[in-house]
Motif scaffolding. Structure first.
Motif, short mmCIF file in Angstrom:
data_model
loop_
_atom_site.label_atom_id
_atom_site.label_comp_id
_atom_site.label_asym_id
_atom_site.label_seq_id
_atom_site.Cartn_x
_atom_site.Cartn_y
_atom_site.Cartn_z
N SER A 106 1.07 -1.26 -0.31
CA SER A 106 0.02 -0.02 -0.04
C SER A 106 0.91 1.09 0.15
CB SER A 106 -0.94 0.01 1.29
OG SER A 106 -1.87 -0.97 1.15
N ASN A 107 2.00 1.49 0.61
CA ASN A 107 2.90 2.36 0.77
C ASN A 107 3.46 2.82 -0.52
OD1 ASN A 107 2.20 2.93 3.39
ND2 ASN A 107 3.91 1.69 4.23
N LYS A 108 3.42 1.72 -1.67
CA LYS A 108 4.03 2.14 -2.63
C LYS A 108 3.02 3.07 -3.76
CE LYS A 108 6.76 -2.16 -2.96
NZ LYS A 108 7.21 -3.29 -3.64
N TYR A 109 1.69 3.06 -3.29
CA TYR A 109 0.91 3.90 -4.07
C TYR A 109 0.23 4.87 -3.41
CZ TYR A 109 1.27 -0.65 -6.46
OH TYR A 109 1.38 -1.91 -7.35
N ILE A 110 -0.17 5.74 -4.33
CA ILE A 110 -0.92 6.98 -3.58
C ILE A 110 -2.37 7.07 -4.63
CG2 ILE A 110 0.93 8.41 -3.16
CD1 ILE A 110 0.56 10.04 -5.84
N VAL A 111 -3.33 7.46 -3.71
CA VAL A 111 -4.64 7.56 -4.43
C VAL A 111 -5.20 9.11 -4.57
CG1 VAL A 111 -7.14 6.84 -4.14
CG2 VAL A 111 -5.44 5.41 -3.34
N LEU A 112 -5.48 9.40 -5.74
CA LEU A 112 -5.99 10.99 -5.89
C LEU A 112 -7.37 10.86 -5.89
CD1 LEU A 112 -2.90 11.03 -7.06
CD2 LEU A 112 -3.75 12.60 -8.88
N PRO A 113 -8.03 11.58 -4.87
CA PRO A 113 -9.38 11.69 -5.01
C PRO A 113 -10.08 12.38 -5.94
CG PRO A 113 -8.65 13.35 -3.45
CD PRO A 113 -7.41 12.61 -4.05
N PRO A 114 -11.33 12.31 -6.33
CA PRO A 114 -12.15 13.26 -7.25
C PRO A 114 -12.22 14.46 -6.35
CG PRO A 114 -13.38 11.51 -6.15
CD PRO A 114 -12.06 11.14 -5.87
#
Length: 254
Positions: A244-252
């Motif tokens: 999980s720490n390898k990825y980022i989630v951009l919110p709408p």
């Protein structure tokens, strides 16, 4: 001689207070029993529509990947700027802190029209009042995917050598790339992303790199039942460490 006729007036039968209360209780009970299945049917339709729209957006992402060599990222934004010059921002910003920004790059695909915007809709209503609205399909003049017109979070990676550079998701076919119900207001590590529990009755809808639509139950946070998390969504590496720490989630942008 006057005749007098006695008229008997019949009063309509009336409910007593107790009888009325019994009727109300019966109606309330029937409503409670039937409302659950009705909500399930409504939510089934909302989930199906969201997954269908995710599939359409994913199809555009794959076309983009074939044309530009990767999913939308900072590098493809630079390519678009070089190829289009001053018109590179004709649909709006093509990189930033929201999924709207990077997904806006899809409008630079050949044969893509304003109708694409409608695919970013899903019936999501965040607990703090933010909502998704139906797309107006006006994309010129920087109006594509305007605030509220995108329901999906977008997954990216951060360049290990430069935290300010966002790179595309690659490799693992099971990695989510589109997510519903993202409640975070800013980019977050995948492990820290919050999801809204009120949308889709506590289920997280997502689409993976391998073109697979899925849904899983969210885990309620103890501090706030309006929001949830989903551990293990991004899998583990060969050493058993959470990815999980390898990825980022951009919110709408809602």
């Amino acid at each position: 001689m006057k005749l007098k006729f006695a008229h008997k007036v019949r009063r309509a039968a009336a409910f007593t207070l107790i009888e009325l209360m019994v009727v109300v209780a019966i109606i309330a009970s029937l409503a409670a029993v039937s409302w659950g299945p009705i909500l399930d049917k409504l939510n089934d339709g909302d989930r199906t529509a969201a997954i269908s729209n995710m599939r359409n957006v994913y199809s555009s992402l794959m076309d983009f990947n074939n044309s530009f060599g990767s999913f939308p990222c900072d590098s493809t934004a630079q390519d678009i700027e070089e190829q289009n010059g001053e018109t590179a921002t004709q649909y709006g910003a093509i990189k930033g802190n929201y999924s709207n920004d990077y997904l806006r790059q899809l409008f630079f695909l050949n044969n893509i029209g304003p109708s694409l915007e409608g695919n970013f809709y899903a019936k999501v209503a965040i607990a703090d009042g933010r909502q998704v609205k139906e797309a107006d399909k006006k994309v010129g003049g920087g109006k594509a995917l305007a605030k509220g017109e995108c329901a999906f979070g977008y997954v990216m990676r951060t360049d290990p050598d430069n935290a300010d550079v966002r790179t595309p998701v690659t490799g693992n076919d099971a990695t989510p790339i589109l997510l519903s119900s993202v409640a975070s207001k800013a980019p977050t590590k995948a492990s820290d992303t919050r999801y809204d529990m009120n949308s889709f009755r506590g289920k997280l809808l997502y689409y993976t790199v391998s073109n697979s639509g899925k849904q899983v139950d969210l885990k309620e946070e103890e501090s706030n039942s309006d929001y949830g998390t989903k551990e293990g969504l991004f899998g583990e590496d060969k050493k058993g460490r959470n990815n999980s720490n390898k990825y980022i989630v951009l919110p709408p942008n809602l």
